[in-house]
Scaffold this active site. Structure first.
Site, short mmCIF file in Angstrom:
data_model
loop_
_atom_site.label_atom_id
_atom_site.label_comp_id
_atom_site.label_asym_id
_atom_site.label_seq_id
_atom_site.Cartn_x
_atom_site.Cartn_y
_atom_site.Cartn_z
CD GLU A 1 -2.30 8.35 -5.67
OE1 GLU A 1 -1.93 9.15 -4.82
OE2 GLU A 1 -2.59 7.17 -5.37
CG HIS B 1 -3.48 2.54 1.17
ND1 HIS B 1 -2.21 3.04 1.00
CD2 HIS B 1 -4.24 3.18 0.25
CE1 HIS B 1 -2.22 3.95 0.03
NE2 HIS B 1 -3.45 4.04 -0.44
CG ASP C 1 -3.55 3.54 -9.61
OD1 ASP C 1 -4.15 4.63 -9.59
OD2 ASP C 1 -2.42 3.38 -9.08
N1 BES Z 1 -5.68 8.96 -1.62
C1 BES Z 1 -4.36 8.72 -1.14
C2 BES Z 1 -3.69 9.90 -0.48
C3 BES Z 1 -4.45 10.57 0.61
C4 BES Z 1 -5.25 9.87 1.48
C5 BES Z 1 -4.32 11.92 0.74
C6 BES Z 1 -5.94 10.52 2.47
C7 BES Z 1 -4.99 12.58 1.71
C8 BES Z 1 -5.82 11.87 2.57
C9 BES Z 1 -3.47 8.23 -2.25
O1 BES Z 1 -4.10 7.26 -3.04
C10 BES Z 1 -2.25 7.58 -1.64
O2 BES Z 1 -2.39 6.58 -1.02
N2 BES Z 1 -1.07 8.17 -1.82
C11 BES Z 1 0.16 7.58 -1.41
C12 BES Z 1 1.23 8.25 -2.21
C13 BES Z 1 2.50 7.45 -2.35
C14 BES Z 1 2.28 6.09 -2.93
C15 BES Z 1 3.49 8.23 -3.19
C16 BES Z 1 0.42 7.78 0.08
O3 BES Z 1 0.04 8.80 0.66
O4 BES Z 1 0.99 6.86 0.69
ZN ZN Z 2 -4.13 5.36 -2.00
#
Ligand code: BES
Ligand code: ZN
Length: 456
Positions: free
Chosen positions: A152, A426, A87
């Site tokens: 995720e 993002h 996703d």
């Molecule tokens: N891939 C990211 C998280 C990430 C990015 C970890 C860069 C380490 C380095 C993941 O897809 C993400 O965006 N996670 C969210 C989690 C939240 C929605 C619970 C975040 O970190 O905002």
């Molecule tokens: Zn992400």
């Protein structure tokens, strides 16, 4: 191993082409209108795994399907889980994209498209490395279970239920995740810590309708103003969060860690340029790398009130709201931290308005020893794949499911990212660097023999 590496090099163009096909699915988990696209995307992934000779189960859930794909069994050898997510984040605002988010575009060494690096390209690199083993008849030294979910970006609800129910099927010696980043191509990294997260929504209600700001301004509280003042009091001028107890459970960085982090190539000026901010702002006494990975923070993610249309409208808005997240570091607990912030908000809120607070998703911070044999195996694989020594780093982002892996599978997670700081995760114009894609595949190829020995 040479046959595997040669296969990866010979198929570079096709792997890029495959990633383009994968990115074309608008698998936006936050938007219910895309649920069919998520199903189709999971179907594509399952078919690809099957075509390589993996045994695949496409598990339906109350939300988006979970793909579990296993390599042909190697009896007696350890098993590793490779986790990823198909996703993606919403692409909005569309007008800021140089080309449509779901029409992949190649420019120089980059492939542009929503989900290209977060996270489709990164787990596809692992799958491609497995393809290279299987197609060249090179025996894999271990068993691999690909676990790829579709929620995720919205909190992994289905996977949290799935994990305890499928413990046996997912049993492993370690989990490997490439859903994170590295400072640059010359500094491939093992990430040994992630921040946790806890989300809150705050709403402030005042008058029972929007009021004429001339007729009533000065007589009643303005909810937008009250919210701004309330939020403004949560942080001081030195960047410290003023919630009592906010820092109590923070495990300080060791001297060793601070020295390791200082070796990373990132600089304050680099951060300033990367973000386009006029000047940096952060908690006094810490480097940007420390601030974003080893210190807890509180951020406003969204702020809404009053009239947002063209021109002016002279009102006192009836309400104002804010979306907030706190990022947590070891050993902070999401539940406790939410309680502290809630208590502080209630204490600060004036009696001229009504305050409502709703809890959102949460996830624990994560920390694994960077010194054990498995971590060392990853560092070696990184050096072999990228041609530069692996470094150690922490990450500021969150992958909440990682602590559930520890809880239910009793397995540590090794994070080896392939995304670059300017990959725009993002953001509009998300991309994946194709040299990182290739180096990531080589790393994945080198990883399994090294990790198998380390797990013995
Ligand atoms: N891939 C990211 C998280 C990430 C990015 C970890 C860069 C380490 C380095 C993941 O897809 C993400 O965006 N996670 C969210 C989690 C939240 C929605 C619970 C975040 O970190 O905002
Ligand atoms: Zn992400």
């Amino acid at each position: 191993m040479q046959a595997v590496l040669d296969y990866l090099a010979a198929n570079r163009q096709r792997f890029i082409h495959d990633l383009c096909d994968y990115v074309r699915f608008p698998s936006v988990s936050a938007q219910p209108a895309h649920s069919g696209d998520l199903q189709a995307c999971a179907g594509w992934l399952a078919a690809r795994c099957r075509s390589l000779g993996l045994s695949v189960e496409l598990h339906p859930t109350a939300g988006n399907p979970i793909v579990v794909a296993k390599t042909p069994p190697v009896p007696g050898a350890p098993t590793f889980v490779v986790y990823g997510h198909y996703d993606v984040q919403p692409p909005e605002p569309f007008e800021l994209w140089k080309s449509p988010p779901f029409e992949p575009r190649l420019e120089g060494a980059n492939l542009f498209g929503r989900g290209s690096s977060d996270n489709k390209g990164q787990h596809l690199a692992h799958l491609n490395a497995v393809e290279a083993y299987l197609r060249t008849g090179t025996p894999l030294p271990c068993n691999l279970t690909f676990l790829i979910e579709g929620e995720e970006e919205v909190g992994s609800t289905a996977l949290y239920e799935f994990l305890p129910a499928h413990r046996k099927e997912l049993a492993c010696a370690a989990v490997v995740i490439s859903d994170n980043g590295i400072p640059d191509l010359k500094h491939p990294a093992l990430t040994y810590a992630l921040r946790g997260i806890a989300a809150l929504e705050i709403r402030i209600d005042g008058p029972n309708r929007d009021l004429h700001s001339g007729l009533f301004g000065g007589t009643v509280e303005n909810p937008a103003m009250a919210l701004c003042q309330l939020l403004g009091r949560l942080r001081d001028a030195r960047g410290r969060i003023t919630v009592p107890g906010f820092y109590d459970d923070v495990e300080p960085l060791t001297k060793y860690e601070r020295r390791q982090l200082a070796k990373l190539p990132s600089t304050p000026e680099g951060f300033r340029r990367l973000t386009g901010s006029p000047e940096l702002f952060g908690e006094t006494g810490f480097t940007p790398e420390e601030q974003r990975t080893a210190r807890p923070t509180l951020e406003i993610n969204g702020l809404t009130s009053g009239y947002q249309g063209e021109g002016s409208k002279t009102i006192i808005p009836a309400w104002a709201s804010a979306k907030i997240t706190i990022r947590l570091v070891p050993d902070q607990e999401p539940k406790k931290m939410i309680r502290l912030v809630r208590e502080r908000l209630k204490e600060l809120c004036p009696s001229t308005v009504r305050l409502t607070i709703r809890n959102g998703h949460g996830g624990e911070p994560y920390l694994v020893s960077p010194e054990g044999p498995k971590a060392q195996a990853v560092l070696q694989a990184l050096e072999a794949g990228f041609g530069h020594p692996g470094v150690l780093m922490r990450e500021g982002g969150s992958i909440p499911i990682v602590s559930a892996f520890r809880r239910h599978l009793k397995a540590d997670t090794l994070l080896l990212g392939m995304a670059l700081p300017d990959d725009n995760a993002h953001s509009p114009n998300e991309k994946f660097n194709l040299d990182a894609y290739a180096a990531g595949m080589r790393t994945a190829a080198h990883l399994w023999p090294l990790l198998t020995v380390a797990a013995a």
